[in-house]
Motif scaffolding. Structure first.
Motif, PDB file in Angstrom:
ATOM      1  N   ALA A   1      25.954 -23.120 -48.780  1.00 11.84           N
ATOM      2  CA  ALA A   1      27.076 -23.243 -47.840  1.00 11.84           C
ATOM      3  C   ALA A   1      26.618 -23.764 -46.480  1.00 11.84           C
ATOM      4  CB  ALA A   1      27.803 -21.909 -47.693  1.00 11.84           C
ATOM      5  N   ALA A   2      25.872 -24.858 -46.499  1.00  8.79           N
ATOM      6  CA  ALA A   2      25.367 -25.456 -45.270  1.00  8.79           C
ATOM      7  C   ALA A   2      26.498 -26.106 -44.486  1.00  8.79           C
ATOM      8  CB  ALA A   2      24.315 -26.514 -45.609  1.00  8.79           C
ATOM      9  N   PRO A   3      26.329 -26.277 -43.165  1.00  8.67           N
ATOM     10  CA  PRO A   3      27.331 -27.010 -42.386  1.00  8.67           C
ATOM     11  C   PRO A   3      27.405 -28.455 -42.855  1.00  8.67           C
ATOM     12  CG  PRO A   3      25.346 -26.647 -41.094  1.00  8.67           C
ATOM     13  CD  PRO A   3      25.190 -25.827 -42.336  1.00  8.67           C
ATOM     14  N   SER A   4      28.568 -29.069 -42.665  1.00 12.52           N
ATOM     15  CA  SER A   4      28.787 -30.413 -43.212  1.00 12.52           C
ATOM     16  C   SER A   4      28.183 -31.520 -42.361  1.00 12.52           C
ATOM     17  CB  SER A   4      30.288 -30.668 -43.374  1.00 12.52           C
ATOM     18  OG  SER A   4      30.951 -30.559 -42.120  1.00 12.52           O
ATOM     19  N   CYS A   5      27.558 -31.163 -41.238  1.00 14.40           N
ATOM     20  CA  CYS A   5      26.925 -32.173 -40.397  1.00 14.40           C
ATOM     21  C   CYS A   5      25.617 -31.606 -39.855  1.00 14.40           C
ATOM     22  CB  CYS A   5      27.846 -32.604 -39.257  1.00 14.40           C
ATOM     23  SG  CYS A   5      28.371 -31.237 -38.206  1.00 14.40           S
ATOM     24  N   GLY A   6      24.949 -32.377 -39.024  1.00 14.19           N
ATOM     25  CA  GLY A   6      23.680 -31.915 -38.500  1.00 14.19           C
ATOM     26  C   GLY A   6      22.523 -32.445 -39.317  1.00 14.19           C
ATOM     27  N   ALA A   7      21.380 -31.743 -39.241  1.00 17.96           N
ATOM     28  CA  ALA A   7      20.161 -32.182 -39.914  1.00 17.96           C
ATOM     29  C   ALA A   7      19.747 -31.140 -40.951  1.00 17.96           C
ATOM     30  CB  ALA A   7      19.045 -32.390 -38.898  1.00 17.96           C
ATOM     31  N   LEU A   8      19.449 -31.600 -42.165  1.00 18.51           N
ATOM     32  CA  LEU A   8      19.056 -30.731 -43.261  1.00 18.51           C
ATOM     33  C   LEU A   8      17.713 -31.197 -43.808  1.00 18.51           C
ATOM     34  CD1 LEU A   8      22.329 -31.082 -43.272  1.00 18.51           C
ATOM     35  CD2 LEU A   8      22.210 -29.933 -45.470  1.00 18.51           C
ATOM     36  N   ILE A   9      16.875 -30.253 -44.242  1.00 13.97           N
ATOM     37  CA  ILE A   9      15.593 -30.606 -44.836  1.00 13.97           C
ATOM     38  C   ILE A   9      15.472 -29.955 -46.206  1.00 13.97           C
ATOM     39  CG2 ILE A   9      14.420 -28.714 -43.609  1.00 13.97           C
ATOM     40  CD1 ILE A   9      11.866 -30.429 -43.703  1.00 13.97           C
ATOM     41  N   ASP A  10      15.055 -30.767 -47.186  1.00 16.36           N
ATOM     42  CA  ASP A  10      14.793 -30.314 -48.551  1.00 16.36           C
ATOM     43  C   ASP A  10      13.281 -30.250 -48.722  1.00 16.36           C
ATOM     44  OD1 ASP A  10      14.665 -29.799 -51.240  1.00 16.36           O
ATOM     45  OD2 ASP A  10      15.563 -31.695 -51.887  1.00 16.36           O
ATOM     46  N   VAL A  11      12.737 -29.050 -48.793  1.00 14.56           N
ATOM     47  CA  VAL A  11      11.290 -28.845 -48.852  1.00 14.56           C
ATOM     48  C   VAL A  11      10.832 -28.796 -50.307  1.00 14.56           C
ATOM     49  CG1 VAL A  11       9.385 -27.340 -48.199  1.00 14.56           C
ATOM     50  CG2 VAL A  11      11.358 -27.598 -46.670  1.00 14.56           C
ATOM     51  N   GLY A  12       9.886 -29.697 -50.647  1.00 13.44           N
ATOM     52  CA  GLY A  12       9.472 -29.820 -52.043  1.00 13.44           C
ATOM     53  C   GLY A  12      10.546 -30.518 -52.847  1.00 13.44           C
ATOM     54  N   CYS A  13      10.985 -31.661 -52.364  1.00 16.50           N
ATOM     55  CA  CYS A  13      12.178 -32.326 -52.915  1.00 16.50           C
ATOM     56  C   CYS A  13      11.961 -32.941 -54.287  1.00 16.50           C
ATOM     57  CB  CYS A  13      12.670 -33.390 -51.943  1.00 16.50           C
ATOM     58  SG  CYS A  13      11.523 -34.781 -51.703  1.00 16.50           S
ATOM     59  N   GLY A  14      10.706 -33.102 -54.721  1.00 17.85           N
ATOM     60  CA  GLY A  14      10.461 -33.714 -56.022  1.00 17.85           C
ATOM     61  C   GLY A  14      11.026 -35.116 -56.090  1.00 17.85           C
ATOM     62  N   THR A  15      11.774 -35.397 -57.148  1.00 15.93           N
ATOM     63  CA  THR A  15      12.368 -36.723 -57.310  1.00 15.93           C
ATOM     64  C   THR A  15      13.728 -36.851 -56.628  1.00 15.93           C
ATOM     65  OG1 THR A  15      13.216 -36.024 -59.475  1.00 15.93           O
ATOM     66  CG2 THR A  15      11.124 -37.214 -59.451  1.00 15.93           C
ATOM     67  N   GLY A  16      14.075 -35.859 -55.812  1.00 11.22           N
ATOM     68  CA  GLY A  16      15.243 -35.996 -54.942  1.00 11.22           C
ATOM     69  C   GLY A  16      16.556 -35.476 -55.473  1.00 11.22           C
ATOM     70  N   SER A  17      16.537 -34.644 -56.517  1.00 11.22           N
ATOM     71  CA  SER A  17      17.789 -34.152 -57.091  1.00 11.22           C
ATOM     72  C   SER A  17      18.665 -33.451 -56.071  1.00 11.22           C
ATOM     73  CB  SER A  17      17.487 -33.194 -58.256  1.00 11.22           C
ATOM     74  OG  SER A  17      16.774 -33.833 -59.276  1.00 11.22           O
ATOM     75  N   LEU A  18      18.079 -32.467 -55.380  1.00 10.01           N
ATOM     76  CA  LEU A  18      18.845 -31.694 -54.403  1.00 10.01           C
ATOM     77  C   LEU A  18      19.134 -32.526 -53.154  1.00 10.01           C
ATOM     78  CD1 LEU A  18      20.069 -28.996 -53.489  1.00 10.01           C
ATOM     79  CD2 LEU A  18      17.798 -28.331 -52.673  1.00 10.01           C
ATOM     80  N   THR A  19      18.167 -33.318 -52.717  1.00 13.21           N
ATOM     81  CA  THR A  19      18.346 -34.144 -51.522  1.00 13.21           C
ATOM     82  C   THR A  19      19.548 -35.066 -51.667  1.00 13.21           C
ATOM     83  OG1 THR A  19      15.923 -34.247 -51.521  1.00 13.21           O
ATOM     84  CG2 THR A  19      17.068 -35.516 -49.840  1.00 13.21           C
TER      85      THR A  19
END
Length: 263
Positions: A29-47
């Motif tokens: 439930a992250a905010p819809s704007c701003g800056a987000l970081i995906d740590v250990g993103c692998g091939t980018g599925s979550l990113t």
């Protein structure tokens, strides 16, 4: 052509991590704007799932394996960037992001607490920190089919393999809750999410299994050929369940945790 590390990951876990990403982002439930970081993103599925959900946000994916990032860049969105970096030493200043999350990484790190500390460091006060881990022992039936057979047919080496794969730091929601609380996060919450792993046939399942964990692949490849044949046959019988080969849908569960960075 030899399969790359990213190719193996995509067959084994990439398709399932993409499916998990949707439910995980609901939980974050992250905010819809701003800056987000995906740590250990692998091939980018979550990113990339976050980029689609939050088109007004700036999203950074970080991973230590360049091969994974090369694969991620093939599908990169306009609001996404990828950087090579260590989860335990993120290449960003304090308070750089509004949200930090990590999918299926913590149980593969030697120092998970250090990675959580880094996520807290780079996230602004009031920001969200969240992570997910597979419930390996109780919630990954596609691995369990093989490991239970290996523990009997290839005893004691197979039994030792099963113990090694299941012996991970965070095996319960309570353990994740404590990890987040010890990091100073507040309003900590946990849950268990489930997805379906759909396989076309046993061969599809088998290729995914061998790519799922390097210990499984190395163990099977090092077995005596006759023992390896017995183990594959036993695993196939479990997969088929007395029916003809074809599609199967197995449940996979992941435990998730979230919390808020204090002032």
């Amino acid at each position: 052509m030899n399969a790359t590390t990213a190719d193996i990951y995509e067959i084994a876990m990439g398709r399932w991590s993409r499916r998990l990403s949707r439910s995980f982002l609901d939980f974050v439930a992250a905010p819809s704007c701003g800056a987000l970081i995906d740590v250990g993103c692998g091939t980018g599925s979550l990113t990339l799932a976050a980029a689609t959900r939050y088109p007004k946000a700036r999203i950074v994916g970080v991973d230590l394996i360049p091969d994974y990032l090369s694969e991620a860049l093939l599908s990169a969105a306009e609001n996404v960037s990828f950087e090579t970096g260590d989860a335990s030493n993120l290449p960003f200043g304090d308070d750089s992001f509004d949200t930090a999350f990590s999918q299926l990484l913590l149980n593969d790190l030697e120092g998970p607490a250090g990675a959580v500390s880094e996520m807290v460091r780079v996230t602004k006060p009031g920001g969200r920190i969240a992570a997910s881990v597979w419930d390996r022992a109780g919630g990954l039936s596609f691995i369990r089919l093989f490991l239970d057979a290996a523990a009997v047919i290839a005893y004691p080496a197979g039994d030792e393999l099963r113990s090694r794969i299941f012996d991970i730091p965070y095996q319960s929601e309570d353990a994740l809750f404590d990890l987040w609380s010890d990091a100073g996060l507040r309003d900590v919450d946990t849950a268990t999410l489930s997805i379906r792993m759909d396989f076309l046939d046993f061969e599809d399942y088998w290729q995914s299994l061998l790519g799922a964990h390097s210990l499984i692949r190395d163990f099977f490849n090092d077995l005596d050929p006759e023992l390896a044949h017995q183990l594959r046959t036993a695993t196939e019988r479990s997969y088929l369940g007395g029916k003809d080969d074809g599609r199967r849908s197995l449940v996979a569960s992941a435990m998730v945790v979230r919390g808020i960075v204090g002032e």
